[in-house]
Write an enzyme that holds these catalytic residues in place. Structure first.
Site, PDB file in Angstrom:
ATOM      1  N   TRP A  31      -2.435  -4.275  -9.014  1.00  0.00           N
ATOM      2  CA  TRP A  31      -1.473  -5.060  -9.785  1.00  0.00           C
ATOM      3  C   TRP A  31      -0.579  -5.947  -8.923  1.00  0.00           C
ATOM      4  CZ3 TRP A  31       2.778  -3.508  -7.324  1.00  0.00           C
ATOM      5  CH2 TRP A  31       2.760  -2.226  -6.771  1.00  0.00           C
ATOM      6  N   ASN A  32      -0.625  -5.790  -7.604  1.00  0.00           N
ATOM      7  CA  ASN A  32       0.380  -6.525  -6.805  1.00  0.00           C
ATOM      8  C   ASN A  32       0.044  -8.014  -6.661  1.00  0.00           C
ATOM      9  OD1 ASN A  32      -1.739  -5.642  -5.144  1.00  0.00           O
ATOM     10  ND2 ASN A  32      -0.481  -5.677  -3.313  1.00  0.00           N
TER      11      ASN A  32
ATOM     12  N   LYS B 140     -12.790  -3.468 -12.928  1.00  0.00           N
ATOM     13  CA  LYS B 140     -11.717  -2.763 -13.616  1.00  0.00           C
ATOM     14  C   LYS B 140     -10.412  -3.101 -12.918  1.00  0.00           C
ATOM     15  CE  LYS B 140      -9.420   0.841 -13.118  1.00  0.00           C
ATOM     16  NZ  LYS B 140      -8.131   0.225 -13.479  1.00  0.00           N
TER      17      LYS B 140
ATOM     18  N   GLU C  40      -4.498  -1.805 -15.295  1.00  0.00           N
ATOM     19  CA  GLU C  40      -4.129  -1.906 -16.721  1.00  0.00           C
ATOM     20  C   GLU C  40      -2.726  -2.487 -16.868  1.00  0.00           C
ATOM     21  OE1 GLU C  40      -5.715   0.677 -15.342  1.00  0.00           O
ATOM     22  OE2 GLU C  40      -7.582   0.160 -16.372  1.00  0.00           O
TER      23      GLU C  40
ATOM     24  N   GLU D 267     -10.144  -2.111   0.824  1.00  0.00           N
ATOM     25  CA  GLU D 267      -8.952  -2.802   1.337  1.00  0.00           C
ATOM     26  C   GLU D 267      -7.772  -1.929   0.950  1.00  0.00           C
ATOM     27  OE1 GLU D 267      -8.522  -5.525   3.096  1.00  0.00           O
ATOM     28  OE2 GLU D 267     -10.668  -5.922   3.224  1.00  0.00           O
ATOM     29  N   LEU D 268      -7.233  -1.178   1.900  1.00  0.00           N
ATOM     30  CA  LEU D 268      -6.249  -0.156   1.543  1.00  0.00           C
ATOM     31  C   LEU D 268      -4.871  -0.484   2.116  1.00  0.00           C
ATOM     32  CD1 LEU D 268      -8.690   2.852   1.981  1.00  0.00           C
ATOM     33  CD2 LEU D 268      -8.266   1.467  -0.047  1.00  0.00           C
TER      34      LEU D 268
ATOM     35  N   CYS E 125       0.286  -5.359   0.816  1.00  0.00           N
ATOM     36  CA  CYS E 125      -0.262  -4.432   1.818  1.00  0.00           C
ATOM     37  C   CYS E 125      -0.003  -4.945   3.238  1.00  0.00           C
ATOM     38  CB  CYS E 125      -1.736  -4.185   1.580  1.00  0.00           C
ATOM     39  SG  CYS E 125      -2.694  -5.697   1.426  1.00  0.00           S
TER      40      CYS E 125
HETATM   41  P1  NAD Z   1      -3.098   3.234  -6.813  1.00  0.00           P
HETATM   42  O1  NAD Z   1      -3.941   3.272  -5.621  1.00  0.00           O
HETATM   43  O2  NAD Z   1      -2.926   4.488  -7.617  1.00  0.00           O
HETATM   44  O3  NAD Z   1      -3.643   2.109  -7.809  1.00  0.00           O
HETATM   45  C1  NAD Z   1      -4.143   0.892  -7.322  1.00  0.00           C
HETATM   46  C2  NAD Z   1      -5.225   0.447  -8.284  1.00  0.00           C
HETATM   47  O4  NAD Z   1      -6.243   1.405  -8.322  1.00  0.00           O
HETATM   48  C3  NAD Z   1      -4.734   0.318  -9.729  1.00  0.00           C
HETATM   49  O5  NAD Z   1      -5.340  -0.777 -10.323  1.00  0.00           O
HETATM   50  C4  NAD Z   1      -5.200   1.583 -10.381  1.00  0.00           C
HETATM   51  O6  NAD Z   1      -5.456   1.367 -11.762  1.00  0.00           O
HETATM   52  C5  NAD Z   1      -6.467   1.853  -9.635  1.00  0.00           C
HETATM   53  N1  NAD Z   1      -6.822   3.263  -9.597  1.00  0.00           N
HETATM   54  C6  NAD Z   1      -6.024   4.325  -9.430  1.00  0.00           C
HETATM   55  N2  NAD Z   1      -6.735   5.465  -9.475  1.00  0.00           N
HETATM   56  C7  NAD Z   1      -8.022   5.096  -9.678  1.00  0.00           C
HETATM   57  C8  NAD Z   1      -9.241   5.796  -9.827  1.00  0.00           C
HETATM   58  N3  NAD Z   1      -9.310   7.124  -9.747  1.00  0.00           N
HETATM   59  N4  NAD Z   1     -10.353   5.067 -10.034  1.00  0.00           N
HETATM   60  C9  NAD Z   1     -10.326   3.733 -10.102  1.00  0.00           C
HETATM   61  N5  NAD Z   1      -9.217   3.011  -9.968  1.00  0.00           N
HETATM   62  C10 NAD Z   1      -8.072   3.690  -9.747  1.00  0.00           C
HETATM   63  O7  NAD Z   1      -1.712   2.704  -6.455  1.00  0.00           O
HETATM   64  P2  NAD Z   1      -0.407   2.461  -7.318  1.00  0.00           P
HETATM   65  O8  NAD Z   1       0.296   3.719  -7.764  1.00  0.00           O
HETATM   66  O9  NAD Z   1      -0.686   1.456  -8.354  1.00  0.00           O
HETATM   67  O10 NAD Z   1       0.419   1.897  -6.131  1.00  0.00           O
HETATM   68  C11 NAD Z   1       0.860   2.822  -5.153  1.00  0.00           C
HETATM   69  C12 NAD Z   1       0.386   2.500  -3.782  1.00  0.00           C
HETATM   70  O11 NAD Z   1      -0.844   1.817  -3.762  1.00  0.00           O
HETATM   71  C13 NAD Z   1       1.301   1.581  -3.038  1.00  0.00           C
HETATM   72  O12 NAD Z   1       2.334   2.303  -2.454  1.00  0.00           O
HETATM   73  C14 NAD Z   1       0.413   0.978  -2.019  1.00  0.00           C
HETATM   74  O13 NAD Z   1       0.333   1.837  -0.911  1.00  0.00           O
HETATM   75  C15 NAD Z   1      -0.922   0.989  -2.630  1.00  0.00           C
HETATM   76  N6  NAD Z   1      -1.408  -0.330  -3.052  1.00  0.00           N
HETATM   77  C16 NAD Z   1      -2.039  -1.082  -2.133  1.00  0.00           C
HETATM   78  C17 NAD Z   1      -2.504  -2.315  -2.484  1.00  0.00           C
HETATM   79  C18 NAD Z   1      -3.219  -3.186  -1.500  1.00  0.00           C
HETATM   80  O14 NAD Z   1      -3.241  -4.397  -1.680  1.00  0.00           O
HETATM   81  N7  NAD Z   1      -3.855  -2.621  -0.471  1.00  0.00           N
HETATM   82  C19 NAD Z   1      -2.330  -2.772  -3.773  1.00  0.00           C
HETATM   83  C20 NAD Z   1      -1.677  -1.974  -4.704  1.00  0.00           C
HETATM   84  C21 NAD Z   1      -1.239  -0.733  -4.328  1.00  0.00           C
END
Ligand code: NAD
Length: 475
Positions: A150-151, A174, A177, A249-250, A283
């Site tokens: 979402w970022n 996907k 949401e 990409e984490l 990130c």
């Molecule tokens: P998250 O990793 O839980 O979610 C990121 C994305 O992954 C969301 O779109 C979410 O719907 C999806 N996701 C989550 N669990 C999933 C699963 N089991 N299967 C498939 N998709 C899944 O992160 P968050 O709570 O939204 O954000 C928290 C942390 O995520 C942040 O602190 C940051 O470290 C990291 N983040 C990193 C990036 C990046 O660009 N690398 C982007 C967003 C979030």
């Protein structure tokens, strides 16, 4: 009036077959913007068979024409920048000007991959014996399952669509949401430009249900994810069980090293802007500030001055420099990290609190005297918080900078070219900014070291994660 955010499967914009949905909130107000539809296994099966057919249809389009279509999609994104940037600001919170830049960057990725699509080639060379010929063919890897956050809701998805479609693959995405409208705008541009409707699908749902279904599905050949390290590990493990290649990409936790020879005020001016962009939810954002003692006080004072004066508000207000955090989870996470640091002895030089009680606003924050056991020095903050650490011993600072499992990005500020290069050579990160903070242009391959990920996105190799080779030996 609220809107429905549909699934897109085989060119149809529709609700999920189970009629399940969840609200999408405006993070600036907490108001409901609409409801995003959830896909059931029936919908996912439909997306999988459409993608298999879409792969065939997309293969029947020549690489040159695939390039033309992707470049046309880039033009359409640019033409519609006003409406999709507004959608993005409403659902994600970032200032409208930043949303427009993101739409532009998304278009750049499609255009770049469209150009690279025209350059797909193999190679042929003579074997060891006369009459023996070796050919290396390049093929699209197959149906791609992509999971995006979402970022940067449009740009991070656009990178995956660009690479996959440029290589000749179909793709099921996907997205988050929480920010569905931005990816739907991307899908609209791709379909209007002429991508076969079966070749792309957008599905929403309960994230783990969707990934548990798609990753092992026999139709899917490749997994790509952008998000947190813990979720990345889950998805990579699932892909590993099915022996499928992944791109990950984490997260990062970028050391930002400010050497004592710089102008501390000018450096703080530059870093304030970089840090508070997208409310720090990047990130690549600078997150652990190592400032050499002789400039630490002046640098801190200027950064704190910026943080206190930064204009935080609704992203639709043109005066706003920083919007709200994107969701309530981030508000809790950032409050927790700041309270934890304070409880362990850190002092707040600016900010340090939620702003108002409507929406998810958090003040740009500068923390000093942050003790080594503060959680913020280990967990990626993903928010507008700057922990400042002083240093005198370069080697000790570098071992701290390299000491975490993250290896995404790092930054060094100095006027001493020799020192810049010396520090750069020792940083264990996939991206390094020298007197710069990196944003990702399509022409550069970007990827993390250590737990920050596998593989890269972008660069002249943008299609490679979506390709496989065939070695043909003939006599
Ligand atoms: P998250 O990793 O839980 O979610 C990121 C994305 O992954 C969301 O779109 C979410 O719907 C999806 N996701 C989550 N669990 C999933 C699963 N089991 N299967 C498939 N998709 C899944 O992160 P968050 O709570 O939204 O954000 C928290 C942390 O995520 C942040 O602190 C940051 O470290 C990291 N983040 C990193 C990036 C990046 O660009 N690398 C982007 C967003 C979030």
């Amino acid at each position: 009036m609220t809107t429905e955010f549909p699934l897109v499967i085989n060119g149809k914009w529709r609700a999920g077959s189970r009629k399940e949905s969840e609200p999408v909130l405006n993070p600036a107000t907490g108001e409901i913007l609409g409801h995003v539809c959830h896909a059931s296994s029936i919908d996912l099966d439909e997306a999988l068979s459409a993608a298999t057919q879409g792969m065939r249809e997309w293969q029947a389009v020549s690489p040159w024409s695939r390039g033309t279509i992707l470049k046309r999609a880039a033009e359409l994104l640019r033409e519609n920048v006003e409406s999709s940037a507004r959608t993005m600001t409403l659902e994600q919170g970032k200032p409208l000007a930043e949303a427009k830049l993101e739409v532009a960057r998304s278009a750049d990725f499609l255009e770049w991959a469209g150009e690279q699509a025209r350059r797909v080639s193999g190679r042929t060379f003579p074997g060891r014996d006369l009459g023996h010929r070796i050919e290396i063919e390049t093929h699209p890897v197959g149906v791609v399952a992509a999971f995006t956050p979402w970022n940067f809701p449009m740009a991070l998805a656009a990178k995956k669509f660009a690479g996959a479609l440029g290589a000749g693959c179909s793709i099921i995405c996907k997205p988050s949401e929480e920010t569905p409208g931005s990816v739907l705008a991307l899908a609209r541009a791709l379909l209007d430009a002429g991508v076969p409707p079966a070749a792309i699908a957008i599905v929403f749902g309960r994230p783990e249900d969707v990934s548990n279904y798609l990753i092992p599905a026999p139709q899917v050949a490749k997994i790509t994810f952008t998000g947190s390290i813990p979720v990345g590990k889950l998805l990579a493990a699932a892909a590993g069980r099915a022996m499928k290649p992944v791109t990950m990409e984490l997260g990062g936790h970028a050391p930002t090293i400010v050497c004592g020879d710089v102008d501390p005020e000018k450096t703080a001016d530059f870093l304030a802007k970089a840090k508070f962009t997208n409310a720090g939810q990047i990130c690549l954002s600078p997150t652990r500030f190592f400032v050499e003692e002789r400039v630490r006080e002046r640098f801190t004072a200027r950064l704190a001055q910026h943080a206190s004066a930064w204009r935080v508000g609704d992203g639709l207000d043109p005066k706003t420099q920083m919007g709200p955090l994107a969701n309530e989870r981030r508000l809790h996470a950032i409050s927790h990290l700041v309270e934890d640091a304070k409880a362990k002895g850190a002092e707040v030089a600016a900010g340090g609190k939620r702003l108002g009680d409507r929406g998810y606003f958090y003040a740009p924050t500068v923390l000093v005297k942050v003790p080594p056991n503060a959680e913020i020095l280990r967990s990626e903050p993903f928010g507008p918080v700057v922990p400042i650490l002083g240093f005198e011993d370069e080697d000790a600072m570098l071992s701290q900078a390299n000491g975490l499992e993250f290896g995404l990005s790092a930054y060094v500020f100095s006027n001493d070219a020799v020192r810049l290069r010396r520090i750069k050579d020792q940083l264990q990160f996939g991206t390094v900014g020298l007197n710069d903070v990196v944003t990702h242009p399509p022409e550069a391959p970007l990827g993390g070291w250590k737990e920050s990920g596998y593989g890269t996105e972008g660069g002249i190799e943008i299609l490679e994660p979506y390709q496989k080779t065939k070695f043909v030996s003939s006599r």
